[in-house]
Design a protein around this motif. Sequence first.
Motif: not given
Length: 111
Positions: A7-16, A40-46
């Motif tokens: 599972d991908l969990i995005q939280n502000n500037d973090k992705i887990a 690629s796209e999932k990490l752009a702003n992390q």
Amino acid sequence: MTALKWDLIQNNDKIALQLSGELSRNTLLPLWQQRASFLSEKLANQSLIEFDLTEINRIDSAGFALLCDFLHDSEQLPNKKVRLINPPEQLLTLADLVNLSHWIGTFIDHH
């Protein structure tokens, strides 16, 4: 064999990327196929990428190799901090066997 789930969990500037189950040659193909889109796209702003291995109950050499690919590719991205959360003992043993303990250790937060 236990299925591999993630599972991908995005939280502000973090992705887990939370992994659970078995990370082995029998279970890793679906995750491997998603690797390019994850990186690629999932990490752009992390700025922080975490690989949460808390729920991994088994990892073999193929799973270790895939995880190393993820780590290597993630650390090549500009301005990203990469962390391993709760790496299982099997992962640390495999890292020892292939002389990657120091490299793997750079991703582990030692409080």
